[in-house]
Scaffold this motif. Sequence first.
Motif, PDB file in Angstrom:
ATOM      1  N   THR A   1      16.331-113.230 -27.541  1.00 27.57           N
ATOM      2  CA  THR A   1      14.939-113.176 -27.100  1.00 27.57           C
ATOM      3  C   THR A   1      14.185-112.176 -27.978  1.00 27.57           C
ATOM      4  OG1 THR A   1      15.196-111.360 -25.512  1.00 27.57           O
ATOM      5  CG2 THR A   1      15.706-113.596 -24.735  1.00 27.57           C
ATOM      6  N   GLU A   2      12.889-112.149 -27.814  1.00 28.04           N
ATOM      7  CA  GLU A   2      12.062-111.268 -28.635  1.00 28.04           C
ATOM      8  C   GLU A   2      12.368-109.799 -28.375  1.00 28.04           C
ATOM      9  OE1 GLU A   2       7.278-110.335 -29.451  1.00 28.04           O
ATOM     10  OE2 GLU A   2       7.909-112.027 -28.198  1.00 28.04           O
ATOM     11  N   GLY A   3      12.781-109.458 -27.172  1.00 24.74           N
ATOM     12  CA  GLY A   3      13.035-108.062 -26.823  1.00 24.74           C
ATOM     13  C   GLY A   3      14.475-107.625 -26.993  1.00 24.74           C
TER      14      GLY A   3
ATOM     15  N   ALA B   1      27.503-108.920 -29.822  1.00 23.66           N
ATOM     16  CA  ALA B   1      26.453-109.387 -28.928  1.00 23.66           C
ATOM     17  C   ALA B   1      26.305-108.343 -27.819  1.00 23.66           C
ATOM     18  CB  ALA B   1      26.812-110.754 -28.361  1.00 23.66           C
ATOM     19  N   ASN B   2      25.428-108.585 -26.874  1.00 16.72           N
ATOM     20  CA  ASN B   2      25.271-107.670 -25.752  1.00 16.72           C
ATOM     21  C   ASN B   2      26.473-107.783 -24.807  1.00 16.72           C
ATOM     22  OD1 ASN B   2      22.814-106.969 -26.846  1.00 16.72           O
ATOM     23  ND2 ASN B   2      21.624-108.296 -25.491  1.00 16.72           N
ATOM     24  N   TYR B   3      26.573-106.842 -23.875  1.00 17.21           N
ATOM     25  CA  TYR B   3      27.694-106.893 -22.941  1.00 17.21           C
ATOM     26  C   TYR B   3      27.575-108.149 -22.065  1.00 17.21           C
ATOM     27  CZ  TYR B   3      25.176-105.756 -18.643  1.00 17.21           C
ATOM     28  OH  TYR B   3      24.353-105.821 -17.552  1.00 17.21           O
ATOM     29  N   HIS B   4      28.733-108.706 -21.678  1.00 17.31           N
ATOM     30  CA  HIS B   4      28.743-109.907 -20.854  1.00 17.31           C
ATOM     31  C   HIS B   4      29.362-109.671 -19.479  1.00 17.31           C
ATOM     32  CE1 HIS B   4      28.230-113.096 -24.302  1.00 17.31           C
ATOM     33  NE2 HIS B   4      27.238-112.230 -24.229  1.00 17.31           N
TER      34      HIS B   4
ATOM     35  N   LEU C   1      16.763-109.320 -16.762  1.00 18.43           N
ATOM     36  CA  LEU C   1      17.513-109.903 -17.878  1.00 18.43           C
ATOM     37  C   LEU C   1      18.850-109.200 -18.130  1.00 18.43           C
ATOM     38  CD1 LEU C   1      14.482-110.428 -20.306  1.00 18.43           C
ATOM     39  CD2 LEU C   1      15.698-112.197 -19.007  1.00 18.43           C
ATOM     40  N   ASP C   2      19.580-108.913 -17.048  1.00 16.42           N
ATOM     41  CA  ASP C   2      20.945-108.367 -17.150  1.00 16.42           C
ATOM     42  C   ASP C   2      21.019-106.952 -17.704  1.00 16.42           C
ATOM     43  OD1 ASP C   2      21.894-110.747 -16.133  1.00 16.42           O
ATOM     44  OD2 ASP C   2      22.574-111.533 -18.057  1.00 16.42           O
ATOM     45  N   ASP C   3      19.965-106.181 -17.571  1.00 18.35           N
ATOM     46  CA  ASP C   3      20.080-104.757 -17.929  1.00 18.35           C
ATOM     47  C   ASP C   3      21.224-104.118 -17.150  1.00 18.35           C
ATOM     48  OD1 ASP C   3      17.867-104.866 -19.555  1.00 18.35           O
ATOM     49  OD2 ASP C   3      16.590-103.591 -18.309  1.00 18.35           O
TER      50      ASP C   3
ATOM     51  N   TYR D   1      21.826-103.377 -22.822  1.00 24.89           N
ATOM     52  CA  TYR D   1      21.250-104.712 -22.696  1.00 24.89           C
ATOM     53  C   TYR D   1      22.336-105.764 -22.494  1.00 24.89           C
ATOM     54  CZ  TYR D   1      17.154-102.278 -24.392  1.00 24.89           C
ATOM     55  OH  TYR D   1      16.123-101.385 -24.527  1.00 24.89           O
ATOM     56  N   GLY D   2      22.017-106.767 -21.650  1.00 20.74           N
ATOM     57  CA  GLY D   2      22.995-107.765 -21.256  1.00 20.74           C
ATOM     58  C   GLY D   2      22.766-109.134 -21.868  1.00 20.74           C
ATOM     59  N   LYS D   3      23.573-110.067 -21.397  1.00 21.67           N
ATOM     60  CA  LYS D   3      23.635-111.409 -21.980  1.00 21.67           C
ATOM     61  C   LYS D   3      22.301-112.135 -21.943  1.00 21.67           C
ATOM     62  CE  LYS D   3      26.309-115.701 -21.640  1.00 21.67           C
ATOM     63  NZ  LYS D   3      27.429-116.390 -20.938  1.00 21.67           N
TER      64      LYS D   3
END
Length: 376
Positions: free
Chosen positions: A145-147, A207-210, A123-125, A138-140
Motif C-alpha cells: 500500500t502507499e503507506g 515483508a511485514n510481520y504476519h 491495517l494490522d499494526d 507494520y503488519g501484513k
Amino acid sequence: MKLIKLHFLLAFVLPLMAMAQVKKSISIHNNSALDRKESVTAIKWAAVLSSFPQIDTANFVVINANTKKQVPYQLEHHGNRSIQNLLVQIDIKAKSSLRLLIQKGKPEAFASKTYARYVPERLDDFAWENDKIAFRAYGKALEKTEGDAYGYDVWVKRTNKLVLNDRYKRNEYHIDHGDGLDYYHVGYTLGAGNMAPYIKDTIRYSANYHQWKILDNGPLRSTFQLVYDTWNAGGIKVKAVKTISLDAGSQLNKIENSYTFDQNEPMPVVVGIIRREKQGIISLNEQQGIMGYWEPAFDKEGTTGLGTILTTPAKTMWVSKEQLLAKTTVTNKEPIIYYSGACWDKAGKITTAKQWMDYLNHFNEELKNPLIISVK
C-alpha cells in the motif's frame, strides 16, 4: 493463674511467629558506580519458591524494608504457563544495597506502565508503549500500500499515562492533543532500530510481520513476538522471529531476534536508524556498540533522539545517504540481543543531544554491571 498467663502469652507470640515464618528477604546489591532509577529488576521465581514455597501468588506484597512502602511488582510468564520471574521496579544508589521483604498481604493497585496490542482496525499494526515512549511495527495488511514501511515507528509522548488506545480511537495520532503524537517518518528504511540481513552489501528487507503473540502485558514489562515469513535475502532463505520487551521507565526496547537460514556460516545483519535531510547530531561508537542520533528539529513538533546498543561485536558503523547503520553477525537459530529506542525533547526529561548520548552510555554500563540478587 499461671496457666491463664501462658495461654495469653501463646496467643500473642504464636501469631508473630507465624508472620515471621512467611516473611522472606530479597537483597539487591548495586556494586557499580551507577545510580539506578526506575529499574525493572527480575528475580528468579524459582529462588522465591525455594525460600517461600507456601507463597500465595494472589495474596502477597513486596515491601521496601527502609521505607516500609509497597513496591510495584509483576509476575512474568514470558509465554509460559508457569511463572518465570518476579519483576520489581526500584531505585538503588551506586555502591549500595536494597532489601525487600515478601510477605502475605493485599497488594496495592498500581497503575500499569506498559502495554502492547495487535491493532486490526489499523491495517494490522502492532503497537506498544510504556510511561515514556511508544512504538509500532507494520503488519501484513499494509503491504504493497502507499503507506507501507519496513522499520519500527516511534510515537512520542509527554505523559506517563498509556495513550495508544485513545490515539487509535481518535484516529488522529498525527496531531498533538497534549500528550504527544506520531510525526516520525519511517518509509523504506529500518526506521527506529529494526534489523535486517546485509548480504552482498545490500540490506535485504523482509515483508511485514504476519504473526504475533503476546508473552506478557504489564504492568512493568510487556513482551511480544513478531514472526516474519521466509524471504529471499540475496540468495539466502531467511525466516525471523523477533521478541521485543519494553520495561516501565525505559527509553529502549530489548530486542531478541532469532534467524533461521540455509547456510552454515554466520550471516551479516545491520541495525538501522533513518537519517533526515537536515543536519542532526550523530554518534557512532563501534567499540561500545552504541549508535546515537539526535535528529534535526522538526518544525513545531520538536526533536526526537534515536539510539541502538549492540551486545555483539560491531563489525563496523557508517552513515549512508538514508540511514545510520551498525553491522554485526548472527548464527543460524541462535538469538541475538540488542537494544533500540527513542526519546522526545518535549517530554522534558532528555532535551539535548548530550543528555541523550549520556543516557545511551549509562544504559550500556548498566547492561555491563547487572545487579546482584539473593533471596533468603
